[in-house]
Scaffold this motif. Structure first.
Motif, PDB file in Angstrom:
ATOM      1  N   ASN A 155       0.824  -1.209   0.000  1.00  0.00           N
ATOM      2  CA  ASN A 155       0.000   0.000   0.000  1.00  0.00           C
ATOM      3  C   ASN A 155       0.857   1.257   0.000  1.00  0.00           C
ATOM      4  N   ASN A 156       2.144   1.051  -0.087  1.00  0.00           N
ATOM      5  CA  ASN A 156       3.054   2.187  -0.179  1.00  0.00           C
ATOM      6  C   ASN A 156       4.297   1.745  -0.936  1.00  0.00           C
ATOM      7  N   GLN A 212       7.872   3.812  -2.348  1.00  0.00           N
ATOM      8  CA  GLN A 212       8.588   5.066  -2.532  1.00  0.00           C
ATOM      9  C   GLN A 212       9.936   4.803  -3.184  1.00  0.00           C
ATOM     10  N   TYR A 266       6.361   8.974  -4.463  1.00  0.00           N
ATOM     11  CA  TYR A 266       5.458   8.120  -3.691  1.00  0.00           C
ATOM     12  C   TYR A 266       4.503   7.529  -4.716  1.00  0.00           C
ATOM     13  N   PRO A 316       2.477   3.991  -5.075  1.00  0.00           N
ATOM     14  CA  PRO A 316       2.017   2.615  -4.864  1.00  0.00           C
ATOM     15  C   PRO A 316       1.378   1.994  -6.107  1.00  0.00           C
ATOM     16  N   ALA A 355      -1.655   1.947   8.093  1.00  0.00           N
ATOM     17  CA  ALA A 355      -0.723   2.978   7.636  1.00  0.00           C
ATOM     18  C   ALA A 355       0.389   3.249   8.628  1.00  0.00           C
ATOM     19  N   ASN A 382       3.165   2.365   7.982  1.00  0.00           N
ATOM     20  CA  ASN A 382       4.165   2.788   7.026  1.00  0.00           C
ATOM     21  C   ASN A 382       5.568   2.306   7.377  1.00  0.00           C
ATOM     22  N   SER A 438       5.614  10.342   9.102  1.00  0.00           N
ATOM     23  CA  SER A 438       4.563  10.293   8.091  1.00  0.00           C
ATOM     24  C   SER A 438       3.225  10.606   8.747  1.00  0.00           C
ATOM     25  N   GLY A 496      -2.070   4.142   3.152  1.00  0.00           N
ATOM     26  CA  GLY A 496      -0.612   4.216   3.002  1.00  0.00           C
ATOM     27  C   GLY A 496      -0.197   5.650   2.723  1.00  0.00           C
ATOM     28  N   THR A 497       0.938   6.069   3.258  1.00  0.00           N
ATOM     29  CA  THR A 497       1.332   7.467   3.129  1.00  0.00           C
ATOM     30  C   THR A 497       2.828   7.587   2.876  1.00  0.00           C
ATOM     31  N   GLU A 498       3.231   8.761   2.456  1.00  0.00           N
ATOM     32  CA  GLU A 498       4.623   9.033   2.139  1.00  0.00           C
ATOM     33  C   GLU A 498       5.401   9.349   3.418  1.00  0.00           C
TER      34      GLU A 498
END
Lengths: 111, 114
Positions: free
Chosen positions: A30-31, A33, A48, A50, A95, A97, B94, B100-102
């Protein structure tokens, strides 16, 4: 856990050449980069991404999530593009992350 | 626009000494992370925090402790430094999103333990 593989491990280019860097990952994400680590060690966010395609100047990236890979394109390379390019992914719900990094592609652009 | 700031940038420790690395972010992010980078490798997660007052272990937590007393700060402590902890340490932050995030990274701290 999820595995991230980058290729090629090393790449030498003449200034002005184009290149494609690849990132394969072993599970859905889901991510995703892309980072550039410059010779001074700084990690610079490139994309970024996905899924889908993005472009920023001479750089562009495409992620095909269903086939579990991402590509970073560098066109008309410059000496300032030298450094290590990392792909990092996360597939945690909520998330958090927690990024899993590949081992990177070391790029050297020669004048 | 400072983003993520790490202090100090360089440090040399003797085996057995202790130190604290400070990470500060001004983006009001909920999540913060500490990673280490060893030669020829990508970054590996040490500890992370999903909010003020919370911390959790990452992939390589042994020998480190962390605290998140304020939302904007995330501290990484080494109680008794060992040569195996010679590395470059990166902090990241973040924001919250289910999709989902940067993540954004600081400039790194180069630590040598002799």
């Amino acid at each position: 856990g999820i595995q991230v593989e980058q290729s090629p491990p090393d790449l030498i280019l003449q200034e002005g050449a184009n290149s494609t860097l690849r990132c394969n990952f072993s599970d859905s994400v889901n991510n995703l980069q892309w980072f550039h680590q410059n010779p001074w060690g700084q990690l610079i966010n490139l994309f970024y991404i996905p899924s889908g395609t993005k472009q920023n100047g001479r750089l562009s990236a495409t992620t095909v999530a269903t086939e579990r890979y991402s590509l970073l394109y560098i066109s008309s390379s410059q000496t300032t593009d030298s450094g290590v390019y990392f792909c990092a992914v996360s597939n945690y719900g909520g998330a958090t992350n927690k990024l899993i990094f590949g081992t990177g592609t070391l790029l050297a652009v020669q004048p | 626009n400072a983003g993520v700031t790490q202090t100090p940038k360089f440090r040399v420790l003797k085996t057995g000494q202790s130190m604290t690395l400070l990470c500060a972010q001004d983006m009001n992010h909920e999540y913060m992370y500490w990673y280490r980078q060893d030669p020829g490798m990508g970054l590996r997660l040490i500890h992370y925090s999903v909010g003020e007052g919370t911390t959790a272990k990452g992939e390589v937590p042994d020998g480190y402790n962390v605290s998140r007393l304020k939302k904007q700060n995330f501290l990484l402590g080494l109680e008794s430094a060992a040569p195996s902890q010679t590395s470059v340490y990166f902090c990241a932050s973040s924001y919250v999103s289910q999709g989902g995030t940067e993540a954004f990274f600081g400039q790194g701290t180069r630590l040598t333990v002799v």
